[in-house]
Design an enzyme around this catalytic site. Structure first.
Site, PDB file in Angstrom:
ATOM      1  N   LYS A  24      10.529  54.240  13.673  1.00  0.00           N
ATOM      2  CA  LYS A  24       9.294  54.296  12.065  1.00  0.00           C
ATOM      3  C   LYS A  24      10.094  52.257  11.476  1.00  0.00           C
ATOM      4  O   LYS A  24       8.509  52.008  11.360  1.00  0.00           O
ATOM      5  CB  LYS A  24       9.448  55.198  10.945  1.00  0.00           C
ATOM      6  CG  LYS A  24       9.556  55.898  11.002  1.00  0.00           C
ATOM      7  CD  LYS A  24       7.762  56.811  10.405  1.00  0.00           C
ATOM      8  CE  LYS A  24       7.173  58.632  10.284  1.00  0.00           C
ATOM      9  NZ  LYS A  24       6.297  57.767  10.221  1.00  0.00           N
ATOM     10  N   SER A  32      10.016  55.802   6.222  1.00  0.00           N
ATOM     11  CA  SER A  32      11.125  56.650   5.937  1.00  0.00           C
ATOM     12  C   SER A  32      12.769  56.087   5.849  1.00  0.00           C
ATOM     13  O   SER A  32      12.885  54.528   6.298  1.00  0.00           O
ATOM     14  CB  SER A  32      11.515  57.484   6.741  1.00  0.00           C
ATOM     15  OG  SER A  32      12.929  58.390   6.826  1.00  0.00           O
ATOM     16  N   TYR A  39      13.738  58.436  15.483  1.00  0.00           N
ATOM     17  CA  TYR A  39      12.896  58.300  14.223  1.00  0.00           C
ATOM     18  C   TYR A  39      12.871  57.325  13.931  1.00  0.00           C
ATOM     19  O   TYR A  39      11.844  56.399  13.410  1.00  0.00           O
ATOM     20  CB  TYR A  39      13.071  59.573  13.868  1.00  0.00           C
ATOM     21  CG  TYR A  39      12.450  59.974  12.836  1.00  0.00           C
ATOM     22  CD1 TYR A  39      11.050  60.721  12.587  1.00  0.00           C
ATOM     23  CD2 TYR A  39      13.036  59.435  10.971  1.00  0.00           C
ATOM     24  CE1 TYR A  39      10.671  60.143  11.204  1.00  0.00           C
ATOM     25  CE2 TYR A  39      12.078  60.583  10.186  1.00  0.00           C
ATOM     26  CZ  TYR A  39      10.949  59.915  10.159  1.00  0.00           C
ATOM     27  OH  TYR A  39      10.118  60.365   8.674  1.00  0.00           O
TER      28      TYR A  39
END
Lengths: 322, 322
Positions: A151, A123, A147
């Site tokens: 990732k 992302s 997050y």
């Protein structure tokens, strides 16, 4: 060719499965089976012209991963994640699913010894902090959310497991997907789809930021095309970094709305209200939008030609009643 | 102030402990206890003017970590790792010690809720691949070894656990340390110390690369000073990336040897043989040396003033019989 889509119950997993069924081949080889795996029973694909199975899979459990990723698996799409706000609020969930879940899939591949091809979705949340614009494919990853950190760590592992020959891994950093089908969710980015989707469906929606707000977007349709292309890139062409920035377009809110009006007439835009939301503004203000994806473009991935195209894709692919 | 040095049995951990004992304070606070923890019983510090304890700690075991990192721990130095060649040959060892070991320490801090200060040692092994020169503090980390990948993932976790307030983490990417005391080891970089150390000790040593070979170096003495300074940087000055490149100097083999001769006369250099070793050359040719450390320099870390200084440090600090 047997393909497993982990996170196959999500809207991207479902679209990807339908696109693969429609093609019937991947990388020149006939697809013999698609398995949609998700933590809850995913929907199947009605009327599919090839076998599409569904399976429950909890990627935090290595035994559960072993049931869906087997010696017969040729290609794994790993789309499963808990998203930004969830991983921020529930730190352990994010670590378990985003970091250890990815590791469990990689470890399963290593132990199988079959080196399946694996597409990992990262992302643009991996970018952040004091890294200068523009963001290029050689910019430091300096995530400012859990997050994004999980990732980014996943990217390093996909690269290293690939270098070691345990997996033929590739990763793509997804732009913000808009126009996302479905309902608003609690993600801070939710409005980036809903201010277009709800008006196109004849409903009101609020924009919590100013019309000059810039961000980096891609349509679901192009995202799926890029996910398929990512699996088809010859490994040698990826060089020593198997993670690509998936191309998107940098647009202001005003440009998106003007594109909607150009395609669907002036009525939908009148359904947008403009109540500022400081909480959302303060989160999204830190997000990066000056992002370049030259390497992915050279390897055959693509952005939307225009946001008008994107509006048309929503109307054709996702608008209720179409 | 209670300080725990994990990896306290290694040469850097031992030097750090002696330097901390000699200072008696860290960040303006008196040091009340130093605990040297390592997987094998570490040596203590003879004649120390403050309590120095030793402990066994296997960082792959959360319970073992919990015995040395407690609610009374104010500062953790995490120096423990399996190095490059070991992590490459024994993939599982590298993952367990370098990645999960670091995670176990971070998780222990999170569960304690005391947010201790933690200094994490990363490495220039995080750099590699097609990332352009010079390497700056905003260059992509693109490691080409499992050791580098595990260290880079550790950096991301140290940053995220710090952002969440679970730890006051800082990381430093160590240059190749030369002149390292002790005996040659199996690391590909071993010759970068031994071609100086052995001749200074009156013994022969072989240089497996040409005299033009460039690399990025730092002395053990400056490394220890920098590790101490790293703990003293105000957290606010670290911004949104708590990992620094520890300053070093880029030097050719010839420059290092000339510095040795300038300090110790022409005799030691005559003990160097020049048998090329293709295996070692091919490994070290991929290592990055055009590395800039501006941010760390601005925050008070320092490289050696010259390699002559470095040779003097070895003679003063480490040469047998001194």
């Amino acid at each position: 060719m047997n393909i497993v889509i982990i996170g196959g119950g999500g809207f991207l997993g479902q679209k990807l499965a339908r696109a693969l069924v429609a093609r019937g081949t991947l990388n020149g080889t006939a697809i013999s089976r698609i398995t949609l795996a998700d933590v809850n029973d995913p929907a199947g694909i009605e009327g599919a012209s090839l076998p599409v199975e569904t399976a429950r899979c909890d990627i935090t459990d290595p035994a559960s991963v072993a049931r869906v990723v087997t010696g017969e698996t040729d290609v794994i799409y790993h789309l499963a994640a808990v998203v930004s706000a969830h991983a921020e609020e529930e730190f352990e969930d994010g670590m378990q699913i985003n970091l250890f879940g990815t590791l469990n899939i990689l470890e399963r591949c290593r132990k199988l010894g079959t080196a399946p091809l694996m597409v990992f979705t990262s992302s643009i949340a991996v970018y952040g902090g004091e890294v200068p614009d523009p963001i290029t494919e050689t910019s430091l990853l300096n995530p400012q959310t859990s997050y994004g950190a999980q990732k980014a760590a996943g990217e390093l592992l996909v690269n290293d497991y690939s270098r070691k020959g345990y997996v033929d891994g590739r990763g793509v950093r997804l732009p913000t997907i808009s126009i996302r089908p479905g309902k608003p969710n609690r993600a801070a980015s939710s409005f980036m789809s809903s201010i277009l989707r709800e008006p196109l469906n004849g409903q009101a929606a609020n924009c919590p930021v100013g019309e000059d707000f810039l961000h980096y977007y891609l349509s679901p349709r192009k995202c799926v095309e890029n996910l398929i292309r990512t699996a088809e890139i010859p490994a040698a062409d990826l060089g020593r970094n198997r993670i690509l920035q998936m191309p998107g377009r940098t647009l202001s809110i005003r440009q998106m709305i003007d594109a909607m009006s150009a395609v669907a007439g002036p009525e939908p835009a009148r359904l947008i209200t403009w109540q500022p939301d400081e909480a959302i503004s303060s989160i999204v203000a830190g997000w990066r939008f000056d992002i370049h994806a030259d390497r992915a473009l050279a390897l055959g991935l693509a952005a939307d030609a225009s946001f008008e195209e994107n509006v048309r894709y929503y109307i054709e692919d996702d608008r209720p009643g179409n």
